[in-house]
Design an enzyme around this catalytic site. Structure first.
Site, PDB file in Angstrom:
ATOM      1  N   VAL A   1       0.275   8.788  -3.137  1.00 18.90           N
ATOM      2  CA  VAL A   1      -0.459   9.177  -1.938  1.00 18.90           C
ATOM      3  C   VAL A   1      -0.447   7.998  -0.975  1.00 18.90           C
ATOM      4  CG1 VAL A   1      -2.669   9.978  -1.011  1.00 18.90           C
ATOM      5  CG2 VAL A   1      -1.976  10.641  -3.330  1.00 18.90           C
ATOM      6  N   CYS A   2      -0.188   8.271   0.296  1.00 18.56           N
ATOM      7  CA  CYS A   2      -0.281   7.235   1.319  1.00 18.56           C
ATOM      8  C   CYS A   2       0.655   6.073   0.983  1.00 18.56           C
ATOM      9  CB  CYS A   2      -1.748   6.813   1.425  1.00 18.56           C
ATOM     10  SG  CYS A   2      -2.215   5.844   2.864  1.00 18.56           S
ATOM     11  N   SER A   3       0.181   4.845   1.123  1.00 22.74           N
ATOM     12  CA  SER A   3       1.036   3.686   0.888  1.00 22.74           C
ATOM     13  C   SER A   3       1.326   3.435  -0.589  1.00 22.74           C
ATOM     14  CB  SER A   3       0.398   2.429   1.498  1.00 22.74           C
ATOM     15  OG  SER A   3      -0.871   2.182   0.932  1.00 22.74           O
TER      16      SER A   3
END
Length: 237
Positions: free
Chosen positions: A99-101
């Site tokens: 998720v995300c970075s």
């Protein structure tokens, strides 16, 4: 089914809470929050504390791996024990997700080389250093048994995507309804393509307060340096 969600100091809360709230409703789901050792882990807010329930050594072969993002992702993307665990656990996992970075950690572990992947819009450029094709216009990017999603709130979508493939579409829809996940945001500014220049600048400045700290700047520089050296050695080889 064992689901391992990585926690590390400086994680973003919704990055892991979103998929956790979905995946915990799958039949026979056994969720573990994993880190070097069990114990309290502080989120990037510096206020929220969540307990890691198991160590990496106690969780060698989960069925599902979820790696969240956070303001300290680049620092932990150089954590050799974390990277080694991700590589090894991935070999037997049915799904490895970020998720995300968190996708930067997967990239640093060598799992995304030559693949398409997404991340938070601010982290997309970093993926290129690892030979990844960054995708900024898809909320979920699926490549084999690896799936990455965009920033923060996209973790809920990721959870439902995984739930559909693990438990079936009907089960995923039941989970979605139980959560009453029916997004109707009051503002249409949730993607770079929709936000005004003023909003983009303000959002960048907001996040830069944490990303521009000396420790994070140093971690980012070292991570990109490692990636550049690795790429150069591969070319020479």
């Amino acid at each position: 089914m064992q689901i391992a969600i990585v926690l590390y100091p400086g994680f973003t809360a919704l990055d892991f809470i979103g998929p956790y709230e979905v995946l915990r409703w799958l039949p026979d789901a056994q969720v573990r929050f994993v880190w070097h050792e069990p114990g309290p882990i502080t989120a990037d807010s510096g206020v929220l504390i969540v307990g890691a329930t198991h160590s990496f050594d106690e969780t060698p072969s989960p069925d599902v791996i979820v790696v969240p993002g956070g303001m300290t992702t680049t620092e932990h993307a150089r954590d050799e024990k974390l990277l080694a665990w991700v590589r090894q656990a991935h070999t037997t996992a049915a799904w490895t997700a970020s998720v995300c970075s968190g996708s930067i950690i997967l990239a640093a572990a060598g799992l995304l080389a030559g693949k398409r992947a997404t991340s938070h819009w601010l982290a997309l450029p970093a993926l290129k250093a690892f030979g990844v094709t960054p995708v900024g216009d898809e909320r979920i990017v699926h490549s084999g048994d690896i799936v990455t999603c965009a920033g923060v709130s996209a973790g809920i979508d990721l959870g439902l995507w995984l739930a559909g493939r693990i438990g079936g579409e009907d089960r995923a829809k039941v989970i979605q309804l139980s959560m009453e996940y029916d997004p109707q945001p009051p503002f249409d500014s949730g993607h770079l393509s929709k936000a005004s220049a003023k909003t983009k600048a303000a959002a960048t400045a907001l996040m830069a307060r944490d990303l521009a700290k000396p420790a994070q700047l140093k971690a980012s520089a070292l991570l990109l340096w490692d990636a550049a050296i690795g790429a150069a050695r591969s070319r020479r080889g």
